[in-house]
Design an enzyme around this catalytic site. Sequence first.
Site, PDB file in Angstrom:
ATOM      1  N   GLY A  10      70.117 -35.149  58.532  1.00 31.54           N
ATOM      2  CA  GLY A  10      69.526 -35.817  59.687  1.00 31.54           C
ATOM      3  C   GLY A  10      68.021 -35.749  59.573  1.00 31.54           C
ATOM      4  O   GLY A  10      67.477 -35.117  58.663  1.00 31.54           O
ATOM      5  N   ALA A  12      64.015 -35.021  61.065  1.00 31.12           N
ATOM      6  CA  ALA A  12      63.336 -33.846  61.614  1.00 31.12           C
ATOM      7  C   ALA A  12      63.720 -33.661  63.079  1.00 31.12           C
ATOM      8  O   ALA A  12      63.761 -34.627  63.837  1.00 31.12           O
ATOM      9  CB  ALA A  12      61.817 -34.005  61.485  1.00 31.12           C
ATOM     10  N   SER A  14      66.523 -33.224  64.453  1.00 26.89           N
ATOM     11  CA  SER A  14      67.698 -34.005  64.858  1.00 26.89           C
ATOM     12  C   SER A  14      68.844 -33.125  65.337  1.00 26.89           C
ATOM     13  O   SER A  14      69.843 -33.633  65.833  1.00 26.89           O
ATOM     14  CB  SER A  14      68.177 -34.870  63.698  1.00 26.89           C
ATOM     15  OG  SER A  14      68.614 -34.051  62.628  1.00 26.89           O
ATOM     16  N   GLY A  15      68.727 -31.811  65.136  1.00 28.73           N
ATOM     17  CA  GLY A  15      69.792 -30.898  65.531  1.00 28.73           C
ATOM     18  C   GLY A  15      70.693 -30.484  64.385  1.00 28.73           C
ATOM     19  O   GLY A  15      71.741 -29.877  64.600  1.00 28.73           O
ATOM     20  N   SER A  17      70.320 -28.187  61.910  1.00 28.40           N
ATOM     21  CA  SER A  17      70.489 -26.734  61.742  1.00 28.40           C
ATOM     22  C   SER A  17      71.361 -26.160  62.847  1.00 28.40           C
ATOM     23  O   SER A  17      72.239 -25.327  62.583  1.00 28.40           O
ATOM     24  CB  SER A  17      69.133 -26.026  61.709  1.00 28.40           C
ATOM     25  OG  SER A  17      68.425 -26.371  60.539  1.00 28.40           O
ATOM     26  N   THR A  36      65.767 -20.918  52.375  1.00 29.40           N
ATOM     27  CA  THR A  36      64.978 -21.359  51.221  1.00 29.40           C
ATOM     28  C   THR A  36      63.487 -21.488  51.521  1.00 29.40           C
ATOM     29  O   THR A  36      62.716 -21.805  50.635  1.00 29.40           O
ATOM     30  CB  THR A  36      65.491 -22.712  50.694  1.00 29.40           C
ATOM     31  OG1 THR A  36      65.332 -23.700  51.713  1.00 29.40           O
ATOM     32  CG2 THR A  36      66.944 -22.618  50.257  1.00 29.40           C
ATOM     33  N   HIS A  51      64.139 -19.355  63.987  1.00 31.64           N
ATOM     34  CA  HIS A  51      65.454 -19.549  63.358  1.00 31.64           C
ATOM     35  C   HIS A  51      66.219 -18.226  63.294  1.00 31.64           C
ATOM     36  O   HIS A  51      67.406 -18.172  63.606  1.00 31.64           O
ATOM     37  CB  HIS A  51      65.303 -20.116  61.938  1.00 31.64           C
ATOM     38  CG  HIS A  51      65.395 -21.599  61.857  1.00 31.64           C
ATOM     39  ND1 HIS A  51      66.587 -22.258  61.816  1.00 31.64           N
ATOM     40  CD2 HIS A  51      64.438 -22.548  61.798  1.00 31.64           C
ATOM     41  CE1 HIS A  51      66.375 -23.563  61.742  1.00 31.64           C
ATOM     42  NE2 HIS A  51      65.069 -23.768  61.726  1.00 31.64           N
ATOM     43  N   GLU A  63      67.231 -14.663  50.973  1.00 28.75           N
ATOM     44  CA  GLU A  63      66.127 -15.601  50.811  1.00 28.75           C
ATOM     45  C   GLU A  63      65.951 -15.950  49.351  1.00 28.75           C
ATOM     46  O   GLU A  63      66.076 -15.092  48.475  1.00 28.75           O
ATOM     47  CB  GLU A  63      64.833 -15.001  51.374  1.00 28.75           C
ATOM     48  CG  GLU A  63      64.905 -14.752  52.862  1.00 28.75           C
ATOM     49  CD  GLU A  63      63.642 -14.114  53.433  1.00 28.75           C
ATOM     50  OE1 GLU A  63      62.808 -13.625  52.658  1.00 28.75           O
ATOM     51  OE2 GLU A  63      63.509 -14.120  54.663  1.00 28.75           O
TER      52      GLU A  63
END
Length: 186
Positions: A10, A12, A14-15, A17, A36, A51, A63
Amino acid sequence: MGGRITLVTGGARSGKSNYAESLAKAEKKNVAYLATAIPFDEGMKDRIKKHKESRPKIWTTYEGYNDLYKMIPKIKREHEVILLDCITIMVTNLMFEEDVNWDKISHEVIDNIEEKIKDQIIKLIKAIREEDIWCIMVTNELGMGIVPENRISRIFRDIAGRINQLIAREADEVYFTVSGIPMRLK
């Protein structure tokens, strides 16, 4: 068949994550969050912090962005689900590992860089399938806007778009999010 791959894409904010996290939470399984991003400025540090705060404390965060396929067997020993966020940032980091002049780079060098990134993705997909783990991958859809003005942005958009196509072809399911609403494409 091996592992399962779900791609959530999606634009930026956009939901994507949030939706990917909801898929992982719904399974009620042990989740590994594979981040990442590199915290290169205050804005990115704040984004990473938010996050981290939004996901369950019981999830383990790993990571990295290079050779992620090597991490999959280790993650599989302790987890049943991987949430990889995000492919687009992984592509960015891999591109910027290269010491090149992006304004004067030849098409041959661009193709070589893209092949290295593609190789990373192919090895990652293979590791997920071999380890029989579910991986939810988050990526940005970059191809719906105007053609970028500068060369590096066009190169990035093109590479990221082709990497997204590769993952979508290999994925078991693909979701596209718009304004927080997921739509199943595959």
